[in-house]
Scaffold this motif. Structure first.
Motif, PDB file in Angstrom:
ATOM      1  N   GLY A 132       0.815  -1.227   0.000  1.00  0.00           N
ATOM      2  CA  GLY A 132       0.000   0.000   0.000  1.00  0.00           C
ATOM      3  C   GLY A 132       0.840   1.265   0.000  1.00  0.00           C
ATOM      4  O   GLY A 132       0.343   2.349   0.264  1.00  0.00           O
ATOM      5  N   ILE A 133       2.139   1.095  -0.266  1.00  0.00           N
ATOM      6  CA  ILE A 133       3.006   2.289  -0.300  1.00  0.00           C
ATOM      7  C   ILE A 133       3.129   2.716  -1.756  1.00  0.00           C
ATOM      8  O   ILE A 133       3.859   2.108  -2.540  1.00  0.00           O
ATOM      9  N   HIS A 135       3.037   6.288  -2.752  1.00  0.00           N
ATOM     10  CA  HIS A 135       3.650   7.611  -2.927  1.00  0.00           C
ATOM     11  C   HIS A 135       4.619   7.885  -1.786  1.00  0.00           C
ATOM     12  O   HIS A 135       4.395   7.423  -0.661  1.00  0.00           O
ATOM     13  N   LEU A 136       5.633   8.671  -2.076  1.00  0.00           N
ATOM     14  CA  LEU A 136       6.599   9.005  -1.024  1.00  0.00           C
ATOM     15  C   LEU A 136       5.984   9.967  -0.011  1.00  0.00           C
ATOM     16  O   LEU A 136       5.243  10.876  -0.387  1.00  0.00           O
ATOM     17  N   PHE A 137       6.318   9.766   1.230  1.00  0.00           N
ATOM     18  CA  PHE A 137       5.979  10.738   2.260  1.00  0.00           C
ATOM     19  C   PHE A 137       7.062  11.841   2.256  1.00  0.00           C
ATOM     20  O   PHE A 137       8.168  11.603   1.748  1.00  0.00           O
ATOM     21  N   GLN A 140      10.598  11.005   3.194  1.00  0.00           N
ATOM     22  CA  GLN A 140      11.192  10.079   2.221  1.00  0.00           C
ATOM     23  C   GLN A 140      11.632  10.838   0.972  1.00  0.00           C
ATOM     24  O   GLN A 140      12.691  10.591   0.414  1.00  0.00           O
ATOM     25  N   LYS A 158       8.574  14.301  12.139  1.00  0.00           N
ATOM     26  CA  LYS A 158       7.602  13.992  13.183  1.00  0.00           C
ATOM     27  C   LYS A 158       7.362  12.487  13.266  1.00  0.00           C
ATOM     28  O   LYS A 158       7.681  11.753  12.343  1.00  0.00           O
ATOM     29  N   THR A 159       6.756  12.095  14.368  1.00  0.00           N
ATOM     30  CA  THR A 159       6.497  10.670  14.580  1.00  0.00           C
ATOM     31  C   THR A 159       5.549  10.127  13.513  1.00  0.00           C
ATOM     32  O   THR A 159       4.652  10.822  13.057  1.00  0.00           O
ATOM     33  N   GLY A 160       5.787   8.893  13.165  1.00  0.00           N
ATOM     34  CA  GLY A 160       4.862   8.198  12.274  1.00  0.00           C
ATOM     35  C   GLY A 160       4.831   8.716  10.853  1.00  0.00           C
ATOM     36  O   GLY A 160       3.881   8.481  10.124  1.00  0.00           O
ATOM     37  N   GLY A 162       7.157   8.056   8.516  1.00  0.00           N
ATOM     38  CA  GLY A 162       7.815   7.188   7.540  1.00  0.00           C
ATOM     39  C   GLY A 162       9.325   7.298   7.485  1.00  0.00           C
ATOM     40  O   GLY A 162       9.929   7.166   6.422  1.00  0.00           O
ATOM     41  N   LYS A 163       9.963   7.456   8.659  1.00  0.00           N
ATOM     42  CA  LYS A 163      11.424   7.596   8.651  1.00  0.00           C
ATOM     43  C   LYS A 163      12.102   6.286   8.235  1.00  0.00           C
ATOM     44  O   LYS A 163      13.159   6.304   7.635  1.00  0.00           O
ATOM     45  N   GLN A 205      10.672  -4.095  14.451  1.00  0.00           N
ATOM     46  CA  GLN A 205       9.770  -3.368  13.566  1.00  0.00           C
ATOM     47  C   GLN A 205      10.475  -2.882  12.304  1.00  0.00           C
ATOM     48  O   GLN A 205       9.937  -2.992  11.207  1.00  0.00           O
ATOM     49  N   GLU A 209       9.693  -3.946   8.426  1.00  0.00           N
ATOM     50  CA  GLU A 209       9.439  -2.965   7.364  1.00  0.00           C
ATOM     51  C   GLU A 209      10.378  -3.231   6.176  1.00  0.00           C
ATOM     52  O   GLU A 209       9.960  -3.199   5.025  1.00  0.00           O
ATOM     53  N   GLU A 270      16.826   6.617  16.049  1.00  0.00           N
ATOM     54  CA  GLU A 270      16.561   7.131  17.397  1.00  0.00           C
ATOM     55  C   GLU A 270      17.869   7.285  18.177  1.00  0.00           C
ATOM     56  O   GLU A 270      18.006   6.773  19.289  1.00  0.00           O
ATOM     57  N   GLY A 423       9.301   4.823  18.505  1.00  0.00           N
ATOM     58  CA  GLY A 423       9.420   4.048  17.267  1.00  0.00           C
ATOM     59  C   GLY A 423       8.387   2.982  17.010  1.00  0.00           C
ATOM     60  O   GLY A 423       8.251   2.531  15.894  1.00  0.00           O
TER      61      GLY A 423
END
Ligand SMILES: Nc1ncnc2c1ncn2[C@@H]1O[C@H](COP(=O)(O)OP(=O)(O)OP(=O)(O)O)[C@@H](O)[C@H]1O
Length: 749
Positions: A132-133, A135-137, A140, A158-160, A162-163, A205, A209, A270, A423
Motif C-alpha cells: 500500500g506504499i 507515494h513518497l511521504f 522520504q 515527526k512521529t509516524g 515514515g522515517k 519493527q 518494514e 533514534e 518508534g
C-alpha cells in the motif's frame, strides 16, 4: 564515502537527474495524497529553511554546533534547489545563503511522487505497492536524493511520518540493483547494511518494514533476551541487512558470528534514545569496527551533546534534514490533544471512562511512569476492558506476544512504560493516554506519536492533577501544541458510548449463532418487550448493576455532587465554605462531617456552592426540610466555579509540586532535571488545599492525603462531631455570615 559516492554516481547518474527534477516540483507543491504536508506547511518549512547562522542556532536541538560542518541544510531547501544544482551545489557556500523567496510553488503532479515513477527496481516497486506504499511521504522525498548521492545525513521528522522507509528506500534501491547485477548469491555473504536501534521492539519493527519491502534480500534482526543460536544461524546463511540493538551486536561480533567488515550503510535510528538507554559506549565500539568508507544516516529527535559528538566524529560532511524545526508543532497534524483534570484517587475510574468514550472500542495505548503502575493499571482495567501490560521486566518472549496480540486486536488496551513510546509502529492506534505526565517534551511527542500515524487521525489525552497545571502549560509551550481542556466524561456519556460499542460488537456475531438464540430472544421480547434487549445490552456493557454515582468535582465513585443555592433576600451574609458546613451541620450533621470539597459558584448573581457527599448521606440530606430560601439539588453538570480560573501568582506555592521539588530538582519550566517530573508519585490534587482559600475539604473519611497540621482543613471549626465538636463553633453563620455561631443560634434569625 568518496569511493562509494563514485560508484553511486556511475550506477545511478541518470536516475538522479530524474529525481532532481521530480524533487523541484514535488517541493513546490505536495501531492494531494500527502495530506499532512499541505502547501502551507511546505511554505512554512521553506521559511524555516532561511538558514542563516542565527536562525540555524535557533533550531531546538539542531544548533549549528550540533553538526560537524556548517554544511547543513534543510531538506526542503535541498529539494527545491536540486533542479538547478548539481551534487556540488549542496556544499558549503550554498548553505548559509537565504533561500530564494521568489521560488514559485507550482501545482504538483501526484504522479511525480508515485513510487511507480521513481524508476526503482521492479521487485522493490512491486513489494512496496503490495504494502500500500504508492507515494513518497515528505521525509522520504527529502532524504531520497541526498541519500542516493551517498551523503551522510542527520534527519528529523515527526512521529509516524515514515522515517524507516526514508532511509529504507534509497538503501534498498541500491542493494536490489546490485543484487540483480550479481550472477549468484553468495552464501555466507557479509552484511552491507547495519541499522542500530535502541530497543528490541524497534529493531523488530524496522526489520519487518525492510523485509516486507524487499523480501528477496536477507534481513536479520539481532537483539538480546532471546537465544543466540537462531540469530547466529541466520547470519551464517548470508545476510544483506542487519538490524539490531547494540548490546547483542557486540556479543555477536565478539563471538565471531557477526562480521561488519563489509558494511557500506550505517543507520542510527533514534540516536538520542541510545543515550537515554545507556548504549552510547556500545554504539561507539560498533562504529569503530565499521569500514571507514561508508554512508551514515542518523535519525534523532533531539541533539544531546553525545549525538553531536557522534556526528562530528563519525559523519562526513553531513546534511541536516529537519522537517520539524523549532516553531512548528512537533506532533503530526492528525493528532487531537485533550487535557483532563483528574485526582490521584479517581484516576483509574476516569481512565476506564476515557477509554470507553474516546477510543470507542478501538486500540488504546496508556503510558505510565513505572512498571508497577503499568501492571496495576492494566490489572484494574482488565475487569471490564481487555488489557495487557508492556514494560522492561516482562520477558522478551512475552513482550513480543503482547505486541503481536495488540497488533492483531486480541486486546484493545496496551498499558506501557516509555519502552513502547519510541518508534513502535502499531497500525490504527486510536487513542494514546498519558496516565502520568511524561518526563520531558520529547517523551510526550513520542508517546503521542503512537497514534495519528501515516497521515491518519488519532487522539492523545493528558491526565493531570491540579498541582500539575503549570507543567501542562509548559508542555504546550515546549511542544508548540494546544490542549483542549475537558472534564472527565459524565456517566451518561460513558453509558452511551458503552451501548454504541456493544451494538458494534453485536454486528460481529455470526449469523448461525444468532439463529440458534433467536427462539429464546423472541420469547423474551414477547414476555418483556424491549427491556429484554436492554438488559442484554447492559450486561454486555458491564453495567449489570446500575453505575455507581460519581462526584462531578473529583469523579470518585460512590459520591454525588449537590448544589446549595440561597435566595439573597433571606440572608445578609455571603455564602462561604464555612457557612455551607455550618448550614449542613444544622440540617443533618453527618453531612457536615462527611462533606468533601466545597466550591463557590462563580456567577455573582447566584449565592450558591457545590459540594460532594457520599451517596447515602446525600440521599438523606435531600429528604430533609430546609429553611425557607434555601435549595439543595443533585446536579448533573457543574456550574462555573470560583476557583476554575487560571492559577494565580501564588499558584503552587504550597502545592504538592513544590513540596515534591525538595526531593527533585526542576528546571525553570517545571521539568524535573533528573528523570521524572511526571512521576507517579506526584501529588494528589490537594495542592490547592493549602494555598487557596476558596476550596476546602473536611477531614472526611476519604481525606486520606491531606495534612493534619494547620487549620485550613478545619472547615466549620471542627474536626468532626466525634471530636471536640459542638462546644465551640469556629465557623461562620450561614444566616448572617458572622463567625462564631451557627445559623440556628443566629441572633438575626
Ligand atoms: N510512503 C508511504 N505510504 C504509506 N505508508 C507509509 C509510507 N511510508 C511509511 N508508511 C507507513 O507509515 C507507518 C509509519 O512509518 P515509520 O514507522 O517508518 O514512521 P517513523 O517516522 O519512523 O515513526 P516514529 O518516529 O514513531 O518511529 C508505517 O506503518 C509505514 O509502513
Amino acid at each position: 564515502m568518496a569511493s562509494l559516492l563514485g560508484v553511486t554516481a556511475i550506477h545511478h547518474a541518470p536516475n538522479l537527474d530524474m529525481y532532481r527534477r521530480m524533487g523541484t516540483t514535488a517541493t513546490a507543491s505536495p501531492a494531494p495524497s500527502l495530506s499532512f504536508a499541505d502547501k502551507s506547511h511546505l511554505i512554512a518549512l521553506k521559511a524555516q529553511a532561511c538558514f542563516s547562522g542565527t536562525n540555524r542556532r535557533n533550531l531546538s536541538g539542531f544548533s549549528s554546533s550540533a553538526i560537524a560542518t556548517p554544511n547543513s541544510i534543510l531538506s526542503e531547501e535541498a529539494f527545491s534547489s536540486l533542479d538547478g544544482f548539481s551534487k556540488d551545489s549542496l556544499d558549503d557556500n550554498f548553505i548559509d545563503s537565504e533561500p530564494d523567496s521568489s521560488l514559485a510553488f507550482s501545482a504538483a503532479d501526484d504522479d511525480e511522487l508515485a513510487i511507480s515513477k521513481l524508476h526503482l527496481p521492479q521487485r522493490l516497486t512491486d513489494a512496496l505497492q503490495k504494502r500500500g506504499i504508492t507515494h513518497l511521504f515528505p521525509i522520504q522525498r527529502a532524504v531520497l536524493v541526498p541519500a542516493l548521492e551517498g551523503r551522510d545525513l542527520i534527519a528529523r521528522a515527526k512521529t509516524g511520518t515514515g522515517k524507516t522507509l526514508a532511509f529504507g528506500i534509497p538503501i534498498l534501491k541500491k542493494l536490489t540493483e546490485d543484487d540483480e547485477l550479481r550472477s549468484s548469491r553468495r552464501r555466507s555473504r557479509l552484511p552491507r547494511v547495519l541499522v542500530l536501534t535502541p530497543t528490541r521492539e524497534l529493531a523488530k519493527q524496522v526489520e519487518k518494514e525492510i523485509k516486507e519491502s524487499a523480501p528477496y534480500l536477507n534481513t536479520v534482526c539481532v537483539y538480546g533476551g532471546v537465544s543466540y543460536v537462531t540469530q547466529q544461524n541466520a547470519l551464517s546463511r548470508g545476510v544483506d541487512v542487519v538490524v539490531g540493538t547494540p548490546g547483542r551486536i557486540i556479543d555477536l561480533i565478539n563471538g565471531n558470528s557477526l562480521n561488519l567488515g563489509e558494511v557500506e550503510y550505517l543507520v542510527l535510528d533514534e540516536a538520542d534514545q541510545m543515550l537515554a538507554v545507556g548504549f552510547e559506549e556500545d554504539v561507539e565500539v560498533i562504529l569503530e569496527k565499521l569500514p571507514s568508507q561508508r554512508q551514515n544516516m542518523l535519525f534523532s529527535a533531539t541533539m544531546p551533546t553525545w549525538v553531536k559528538k557522534l556526528a562530528r566524529k563519525y559523519l562526513e560532511n553531513p546534511l541536516t534534514i529537519d522537517l520539524v524545526g523549532d516553531q512548528d508543532e512537533k506532533l503530526a497534524e492528525g493528532i487531537k490533544l485533550h487535557a483532563i483534570l483528574t485526582t490521584a484517587t479517581s484516576k483509574q475510574t476516569i481512565l476506564r471512562d476515557l477509554v470507553t468514550v474516546y477510543a470507542k472500542g478501538g486500540k488504546t495505548i496508556v503510558f505510565t511512569q513505572t512498571k508497577r503502575d503499568a501492571d496495576e493499571v492494566s490489572l484494574a482495567l482488565a475487569n471490564s476492558i481487555t488489557s495487557e501490560a508492556l514494560h522492561g521486566d516482562i520477558s522478551q518472549h512475552q513482550r513480543e506476544r503482547t505486541l503481536n496480540g495488540f497488533r492483531q486486536g486480541k486486546f484493545t488496551v496496551l498499558v506501557a512504560t516509555d519502552v513502547a513510546s519510541r518508534g513502535l509502529d502499531i497500525p490504527n492506534v486510536d487513542l494514546v493516554i498519558h496516565y502520568e505526565l511524561p518526563n520531558d517534551p520529547e517523551t510526550f511527542v513520542h508517546r503521542s506519536g503512537r497514534t495519528g500515524r501515516a497521515g491518519k487521525e488519532g487522539t492523545a489525552i493528558l491526565m493531570f492533577t491540579n498541582s500539575q497545571r503549570r507543567t501542562v502549560r509548559s508542555l504546550e509551550r515546549d511542544v508548540g501544541c494546544k490542549f483542549e481542556f475537558a472534564n472527565p466524561p459524565a456517566i451518561e456519556e460513558v453509558l452511551e458510548s458503552s451501548a454504541e460499542q456493544v451494538v458494534v460488537t453485536l454486528r460481529g456475531v455470526h449469523p448461525e449463532s444468532i439463529e440458534f438464540f433467536t427462539p429464546t430472544a423472541q420469547k423474551l421480547i414477547d414476555e418483556q418487550g424491549p427491556g429484554a434487549l436492554a438488559a442484554a445490552l447492559a450486561q454486555l456493557s458491564g453495567f449489570s448493576h446500575p453505575p455507581s454515582s460519581r462526584s462531578l468535582i473529583n469523579h470518585e465513585q460512590g459520591w454525588v455532587t449537590l448544589q446549595l443555592t440561597r435566595d439573597p433576600s433571606y440572608s445578609r451574609g455571603f455564602l462561604s465554605a464555612r457557612s455551607v458546613t455550618g448550614f449542613l451541620s444544622d440540617i443533618y450533621s453527618p453531612a457536615a462531617d462527611e462533606v468533601g470539597k466545597i466550591h463557590l459558584i462563580a456567577d455573582e448573581r447566584i449565592n450558591g456552592a457545590v459540594f460532594d457527599l457520599p451517596e447515602e448521606i446525600a440521599k438523606e440530606l435531600l429528604n430533609k426540610e430546609l429553611p425557607e430560601g434555601n435549595t439543595i439539588l443533585k446536579v448533573t453538570k457543574l456550574p462555573p466555579l470560583q476557583d476554575d480560573g487560571p492559577p494565580s501568582d501564588n499558584y503552587g506555592r504550597f502545592s504538592g509540586r513544590e513540596r515534591n521539588s525538595r526531593n527533585s530538582s526542576r528546571d525553570r519550566r517545571g521539568y524535573r532535571t533528573s528523570r521524572g517530573w511526571g512521576s507517579s508519585r506526584d501529588s494528589d490534587d490537594d495542592g490547592d488545599l493549602f494555598g487557596r482559600n476558596r476550596s476546602f475539604r473536611t477531614n472526611s473519611s476519604r481525606g486520606r492525603n491531606f495534612k493534619s497540621s494547620g487549620d485550613d482543613w478545619l472547615i466549620g471549626g471542627r474536626r468532626s462531631s466525634r471530636s471536640s465538636s459542638v462546644d465551640r463553633f469556629g465557623g461562620s453563620c450561614f444566616n448572617c455570615g458572622r463567625m462564631g455561631h451557627r445559623a440556628s443560634e443566629c441572633p438575626d434569625k
